[in-house]
Each structure stands twice: as C-alpha cells, then as structure tokens.
Design an enzyme around this catalytic site. Structure first.
Site, mmCIF file in Angstrom:
data_model
loop_
_atom_site.group_PDB
_atom_site.id
_atom_site.type_symbol
_atom_site.label_atom_id
_atom_site.label_comp_id
_atom_site.label_asym_id
_atom_site.label_seq_id
_atom_site.Cartn_x
_atom_site.Cartn_y
_atom_site.Cartn_z
ATOM 1 N N SER A 1 -16.488 -31.791 56.792
ATOM 2 C CA SER A 1 -16.776 -33.036 57.517
ATOM 3 C C SER A 1 -16.728 -32.800 59.021
ATOM 4 C CB SER A 1 -15.763 -34.118 57.136
ATOM 5 O OG SER A 1 -15.911 -34.487 55.792
ATOM 6 N N LYS B 1 -5.602 -38.442 61.785
ATOM 7 C CA LYS B 1 -6.753 -37.564 61.998
ATOM 8 C C LYS B 1 -7.794 -38.186 62.928
ATOM 9 C CE LYS B 1 -7.120 -34.450 58.044
ATOM 10 N NZ LYS B 1 -7.997 -34.026 56.952
#
Length: 170
Positions: A138, A46
C-alpha cells in the site's frame, strides 16, 4: 456423529488502500475457511490516507463481486482494539497473515508469538504472496499514485479512482 466446528479466519490489516496483493491473500484464505472476516484496523498511528469508513467501503466493494463469484463467505468489519480480543469476539480460530518477502517474516513471527501467548487457542496461518503480488505494498502504491504513476496493475479500478481523487489527479 460428531459435530463440526465452523472454521473462522480473520485477516487483519490497515488496507490503506486495499491492493491486488491483499485481494489475492483474501481469496486464497477464503477457499480454505468456512468464513473469513477481513478486519480493517483503525490504526490512526499509521496516519492513513483514507478514513476508516472509506477503507471499509473500498474493501467491501472490492470483495463483494469476487466473493459471490467464488461462493465464499467473506465479511468486512472494522476494529480498534487488540487484535487477539477482536479475534475472540468474532469467534475466529485462525489469524491470516500474508508474507511478501523475508523482510516481512521477522515482524510477523514476533507478532504471531505474542498473539500465541495472549491466546494459545488462536493459530496464525501465513500465506506467501503470489509471485505476481510479492512486491505490491500500500505504501508504494500511494507513493506511485501521488507522483502520477500508473497504479492500474496494483489496485482495482475503484481504488485507483479514489486514490486519484485523494491526490487531486482527476
């Protein structure tokens, strides 16, 4: 007399960074479990903004006072292996997953199905995000913060400071 089994849950995530939405799920899950392990995934795929050690430290800092105040048993650990294997290593009986919107459901449903196939003795429990946290992610927090927007209502003061440092805004 029957022996009782400790109810151990695992709440996994990248937590890059931990948000008020994550904290909401953690505290609600901790109230129904004997022990909750917040599992910070290495998840290099990620491309996290914060290192694994930084994320673990931020999660620990954000949870320490809250857990003590509520008298709940929460620990924070990192992992870099298959979630279901980590759950077994921790003695977890349930994996906690938060759902914000219908769009989260399909992915989470598939993940729960795969985990159930791999380990039928470990359940997945979904908690709906509180109304005030349903839109927090996030990814959005980082985007708003990077552009100099006010993220005060989405993260703790400590996380806000660390994000501002990452973005060179202090």
């Amino acid at each position: 007399m029957t022996a009782t089994t400790e109810r151990v849950g695992l709440y996994p995530g990248t937590f890059d960074p931990i948000t008020n939405g994550h904290l909401d799920i953690v505290m609600r899950a901790a109230r129904v479990l004997d022990r909750l392990i917040v599992a910070v995934a290495a998840n290099a795929g990620k491309g996290p903004l914060f290192t694994l050690d930084e994320r673990v430290a931020l999660v620990r800092e954000d949870l320490a006072e809250r857990a003590q105040k509520l008298g709940v048993n929460i620990e924070v650990r990192s992992f870099d292996n298959l979630l279901i294997d980590f759950a077994r290593q921790c003695g977890a009986h349930v994996i906690i997953r938060g759902l914000r919107a219908v769009s989260d459901f399909e992915y989470e449903f598939q993940m729960a199905g795969m985990n159930a196939r791999l380990s039928p003795d470990i359940e997945t429990m979904f908690l709906m995000a509180s109304e005030r946290c349903q839109f927090i992610s996030s990814r959005f927090v980082k985007e708003i913060g990077r552009l100099g927007g006010d993220i005060t209502s989405f993260v703790s003061p400590r996380v806000r400071v660390e994000l501002n440092k990452k973005f060179g805004l202090q």
